[in-house]
Write a protein that holds these residues in place. Structure first.
Motif, short mmCIF file in Angstrom:
data_model
loop_
_atom_site.label_atom_id
_atom_site.label_comp_id
_atom_site.label_asym_id
_atom_site.label_seq_id
_atom_site.Cartn_x
_atom_site.Cartn_y
_atom_site.Cartn_z
N SER A 171 11.31 -4.12 -7.40
CA SER A 171 10.39 -5.13 -7.91
C SER A 171 11.00 -6.52 -7.80
O SER A 171 12.21 -6.68 -7.71
N PRO A 172 10.15 -7.55 -7.85
CA PRO A 172 10.67 -8.92 -7.89
C PRO A 172 11.42 -9.18 -9.19
O PRO A 172 11.28 -8.43 -10.16
N ASP A 173 12.20 -10.24 -9.23
CA ASP A 173 12.93 -10.61 -10.45
C ASP A 173 11.95 -10.80 -11.61
O ASP A 173 10.83 -11.28 -11.44
N GLY A 174 12.39 -10.45 -12.80
CA GLY A 174 11.62 -10.74 -13.99
C GLY A 174 10.66 -9.65 -14.40
O GLY A 174 10.02 -9.73 -15.45
N SER A 175 10.51 -8.60 -13.58
CA SER A 175 9.58 -7.53 -13.92
C SER A 175 10.06 -6.78 -15.15
O SER A 175 11.24 -6.51 -15.33
N LEU A 176 9.10 -6.42 -16.01
CA LEU A 176 9.43 -5.64 -17.20
C LEU A 176 9.46 -4.15 -16.91
O LEU A 176 9.77 -3.36 -17.80
N GLY A 177 9.09 -3.76 -15.72
CA GLY A 177 9.15 -2.35 -15.37
C GLY A 177 7.78 -1.68 -15.36
O GLY A 177 6.80 -2.20 -15.88
N ARG A 178 7.75 -0.50 -14.77
CA ARG A 178 6.48 0.17 -14.54
C ARG A 178 5.81 0.67 -15.81
O ARG A 178 4.60 0.83 -15.85
N ARG B 23 -0.36 -15.40 -5.88
CA ARG B 23 -1.75 -14.96 -6.03
C ARG B 23 -1.86 -13.45 -6.15
O ARG B 23 -2.84 -12.94 -6.69
N TYR B 24 -0.84 -12.74 -5.67
CA TYR B 24 -0.89 -11.28 -5.77
C TYR B 24 -0.81 -10.84 -7.23
O TYR B 24 -1.62 -10.02 -7.69
N ALA B 25 0.16 -11.37 -7.96
CA ALA B 25 0.29 -11.00 -9.38
C ALA B 25 -0.93 -11.44 -10.17
O ALA B 25 -1.38 -10.74 -11.10
N LEU B 26 -1.50 -12.59 -9.84
CA LEU B 26 -2.71 -13.06 -10.52
C LEU B 26 -3.89 -12.13 -10.23
O LEU B 26 -4.70 -11.84 -11.13
N ALA B 27 -4.00 -11.66 -8.99
CA ALA B 27 -5.08 -10.74 -8.64
C ALA B 27 -4.92 -9.41 -9.37
O ALA B 27 -5.91 -8.80 -9.80
N LEU B 28 -3.67 -8.95 -9.52
CA LEU B 28 -3.43 -7.74 -10.29
C LEU B 28 -3.90 -7.91 -11.74
O LEU B 28 -4.51 -7.00 -12.32
N ARG B 29 -3.63 -9.07 -12.30
CA ARG B 29 -4.04 -9.31 -13.68
C ARG B 29 -5.56 -9.26 -13.82
O ARG B 29 -6.08 -8.72 -14.81
N GLU B 30 -6.27 -9.79 -12.86
CA GLU B 30 -7.74 -9.74 -12.93
C GLU B 30 -8.25 -8.31 -12.82
O GLU B 30 -9.22 -7.94 -13.50
N GLU B 31 -7.62 -7.51 -11.98
CA GLU B 31 -8.00 -6.10 -11.89
C GLU B 31 -7.69 -5.38 -13.19
O GLU B 31 -8.46 -4.53 -13.66
N LEU B 32 -6.57 -5.72 -13.79
CA LEU B 32 -6.19 -5.12 -15.07
C LEU B 32 -7.19 -5.52 -16.16
O LEU B 32 -7.53 -4.72 -17.03
N LYS C 284 -0.77 -9.32 -24.07
CA LYS C 284 0.18 -10.28 -23.51
C LYS C 284 0.01 -10.39 -22.00
O LYS C 284 0.06 -11.50 -21.43
N ALA C 285 -0.16 -9.26 -21.34
CA ALA C 285 -0.29 -9.26 -19.88
C ALA C 285 -1.55 -10.01 -19.45
O ALA C 285 -1.56 -10.65 -18.39
N LEU C 286 -2.60 -9.94 -20.27
CA LEU C 286 -3.86 -10.58 -19.92
C LEU C 286 -3.96 -12.00 -20.47
O LEU C 286 -4.90 -12.73 -20.14
N GLY C 287 -3.00 -12.37 -21.31
CA GLY C 287 -3.04 -13.69 -21.93
C GLY C 287 -2.05 -14.64 -21.33
O GLY C 287 -2.12 -14.98 -20.15
N GLU C 288 -1.09 -15.04 -22.14
CA GLU C 288 -0.14 -16.05 -21.69
C GLU C 288 1.10 -15.48 -21.03
O GLU C 288 1.98 -16.22 -20.60
N SER D 26 3.60 -13.94 -18.35
CA SER D 26 3.77 -14.21 -16.91
C SER D 26 3.18 -13.07 -16.09
O SER D 26 3.53 -11.90 -16.31
N PRO D 27 2.29 -13.36 -15.14
CA PRO D 27 1.76 -12.29 -14.28
C PRO D 27 2.85 -11.52 -13.56
O PRO D 27 2.77 -10.31 -13.40
N ASP D 28 3.90 -12.22 -13.13
CA ASP D 28 5.00 -11.55 -12.43
C ASP D 28 5.73 -10.57 -13.33
O ASP D 28 6.20 -9.52 -12.88
N ALA D 29 5.85 -10.90 -14.61
CA ALA D 29 6.58 -10.04 -15.53
C ALA D 29 5.90 -8.69 -15.67
O ALA D 29 6.56 -7.66 -15.88
N TYR D 30 4.57 -8.66 -15.54
CA TYR D 30 3.82 -7.41 -15.72
C TYR D 30 3.33 -6.84 -14.39
O TYR D 30 2.49 -5.95 -14.36
#
Length: 617
Positions: free
Chosen positions: A416-423, A553-562, A584-588, A590-594
């Motif tokens: 995963s990219p840096d900063g990910s909280l994990g699967r 935009r990839y992480a942002l698109a994932l958040r919208e699907e979520l 938290k994932a849908l709010g403030e 970081s999209p990359d973190a989730y």
């Protein structure tokens, strides 16, 4: 390459089972787009889907050996036996007569001549089933490294088997049930040999056979890594590795269809491409065709992370120019990675939401593009496991962490990219307690350690690095081989993995760790064995894993699907989620973190919706 399936029942007449076998076989049309067939006997029903690579006309299956109007053997076969020509010559000298030029027929006659011990003579990647009407016994066989998949489901009166779980699940007797241990296998990051995830379904372990008789099913190991003293000096070792590679590539360039290489610009894929270019030139053929995956704007906007210090593009182009390959970049954008049809296709191919995210989707799209021009591709997969290439091989903290080193050294999600909280960051605490991924992983780690072969008197660093190598060759590489097989076969592309040749694996496994790092770097032996074929900029490049998109935009698109999943009251994955983490994932947050957590949740949602999976927790 192909897809195989079948059903053995000693209490039913399976000559009337065509509809069931057709349904099982249809699940693997993508593995074998060129032809299909079903063969029915009283207690055996075999199905096959074919990707024609060798002997296009003569290799149709299921294939039989007949004598005096009687069927001696029937086989449904997937894979390639690279030494089939030598075996054919030996069998011909022993009186066998062949009607085709396919390796499938050689396998049948090898079994007739040598019985079950014939497995020791095979060099290749394969999974097949041989039915012997004379004894009413079935033999399932899988290659030594587990390059080709094979699963089976024992029944009270026989067995149901297939290249993929979906073929078995198409049988009316089998239900898609997954319990807590199955979920732990999905959510963990170490493939357990033999584990089929679905209840009642087992994976035939690499280097094993299974024999099914009226009296039951027995499994036998015919190959395993062994600890042997390495007596060659460094120069001799490097020379022998080069000899092996030249022979391996020469064998794996054989095909009656267009062939290419996968080229990332790293040492592994560059060595394969350069060796293939050399082999084709010596045979008066070529140039070699090569393909790379890239993302729109990736090279220009590349940001180094914990695992990748450089983008692939410039290095792939340097190697392509050096060996004068016919090269093509397959460039993907976020829209393609997020396209629902593409994501659903790779999930369907993998049978399980195993969580490589955009790495799965991009690999599928790369293979789809390659298939437009080639049917066979050579890959550098497994060189890191064989030669010690990953960063955590060289990280004392990861090596001595007391768990799988790629988990300790790769962070919350290894690729995963840096900063990910994990699967598992979005899953509920009660679900995580029931599944207990840490406990499951710890048990599997100690189980794997107990298998490691050791030399008498071997201690310290050499002993530990033998263990680390074994873990990678039997656990980590299995995840990658399964991923590559499913993604490639989803589009009817055969991917060969030269570094998985068992002769090379056995030899390098037993070289001392000090020799594997003799130049103070990763993969010293491979670099030395192939440096003469590579430009310095490629030979000296630091290891960089398979790329992942850095487009925000990839992480942002994932958040919208979520967000859509969270709003769907009928979503089957919602009961598994932690409401606070989801907010938290849908709010403030970081999209990359989730990012990796969202990829797993979206995969689980689709899997539960479309596969009829029943969770028993």
């Amino acid at each position: 390459m192909c897809g195989i399936t079948g059903w053995i029942s000693y209490q039913q007449d399976l000559t009337a089972a065509k509809d069931t076998l057709d349904a099982m076989t249809r699940t693997m049309v993508c593995r074998g787009p060129d032809a299909g067939g079903v063969w029915l006997d009283t207690h055996a029903a075999l199905g096959h889907r074919r990707l024609a690579v060798i002997d296009i006309e003569g290799g149709k299956q299921p294939m039989l050996v007949e004598r005096d109007g009687r069927t001696l053997l029937a086989v449904t076969y997937s894979g390639e036996v690279y030494n089939y020509r030598e075996l054919r010559d030996e069998l011909t000298a022993r009186g066998h007569r062949f009607r085709t030029s396919s390796d499938t027929e050689v396998v049948l006659h090898a079994y007739l001549e040598w019985g079950e011990d014939f497995t020791e003579r095979l060099n290749g990647m394969y999974a097949f089933a041989i039915w012997d009407p004379r004894t009413e016994e079935l033999l399932l066989v899988r290659d030594r490294m587990g390059i080709k998949p094979l699963y089976y489901h024992p029944t009270p009166d026989g067995v149901i088997f297939g290249s993929e779980q979906k073929a078995i699940l198409a049988h009316p007797r089998v239900r898609p049930v997954v319990d807590a241990e199955g979920l732990a296998e999905i959510m963990g990051f170490a493939k357990t040999p033999g584990h089929g995830v679905y209840k009642g379904i087992h994976e035939l372990r690499p280097g094993h056979t299974a024999r099914i008789r009226r009296s039951g099913l027995t499994v036998r190991r015919y190959w395993a890594l062994e600890a042997r003293e390495h007596t060659d000096d460094t120069k001799t070792t490097v020379g022998h590795i080069r000899e092996l590679l030249d022979d391996i590539i020469g064998r794996q360039l054989i095909a009656d269809v267009p062939l290419c290489t996968l080229l990332s610009g790293g040492l592994d894929s560059s060595a394969i491409t350069a060796l293939a270019a050399k082999g084709l030139a010596e045979a008066g053929q070529g140039p070699v065709r090569s393909f790379s995956v890239d993302f729109t704007g990736h090279t220009d906007r590349f940001r180094p992370d914990a695992l990748r210090s450089t983008p692939d593009g410039p290095y792939a182009h340097a190697l392509a120019e050096h060996v004068r390959s016919d090269h093509r970049d397959v460039v993907l954008d976020t829209a393609a990675l997020m396209d629902r049809a593409n994501r659903d296709a790779i999930l369907a191919a993998r049978d399980l939401p195993l969580g490589f995210g955009d790495g799965d989707t991009s690999l599928y799209l790369l293979f789809k593009a390659i298939r437009e021009q080639s049917t066979v591709a050579l890959s550098g997969e497994s060189a890191d496991e064989v030669f010690g290439g990953y960063k955590w091989f060289h990280d004392p903290a990861a090596v001595n962490s007391g768990t799988f080193p790629w988990i300790a050294g790769g962070g919350a999600d290894t690729f995963s990219p840096d900063g990910s909280l994990g699967r598992t960051a979005l899953l509920g605490k009660d679900i995580l307690a029931k599944v207990d991924v840490p406990g499951y992983t710890a048990a599997r780690y100690h189980e794997a350690l107990a298998e490691v072969p050791q030399l008498d008197g071997e201690t310290g660093t050499q002993r530990r690095m033998r263990e680390i190598s074994y873990l990678h060759l039997t656990r980590f590489v299995q995840m990658l081989l399964d991923r590559k097989d499913r993604a490639s076969m989803a589009v009817g592309l055969e991917v060969r993995v030269p570094f998985c040749d068992h002769r090379l694996v056995e030899y390098v496994f037993n070289t001392p760790w000090s020799m594997k790092t003799f130049d103070g770097r990763e993969k010293s032996l491979l670099r030395a064995a192939t440096r003469d074929l590579l430009p310095d900029v490629v030979a000296d490049r630091v290891k960089s894993p398979y790329p992942t998109t850095q487009d925000p935009r990839y992480a942002l698109a994932l958040r919208e699907e979520l967000r859509k999943v969270a709003a769907d009251q009928d979503s089957p994955v919602r009961p598994l989620l932690d409401s606070e983490a989801l907010a938290k994932a849908l709010g403030e947050g970081s999209p990359d973190a989730y990012r990796t957590g969202a990829e797993l949740v979206l995969g689980l949602d689709t899997w539960l919706r479309t596969r009829g999976t029943e969770l028993q927790l």
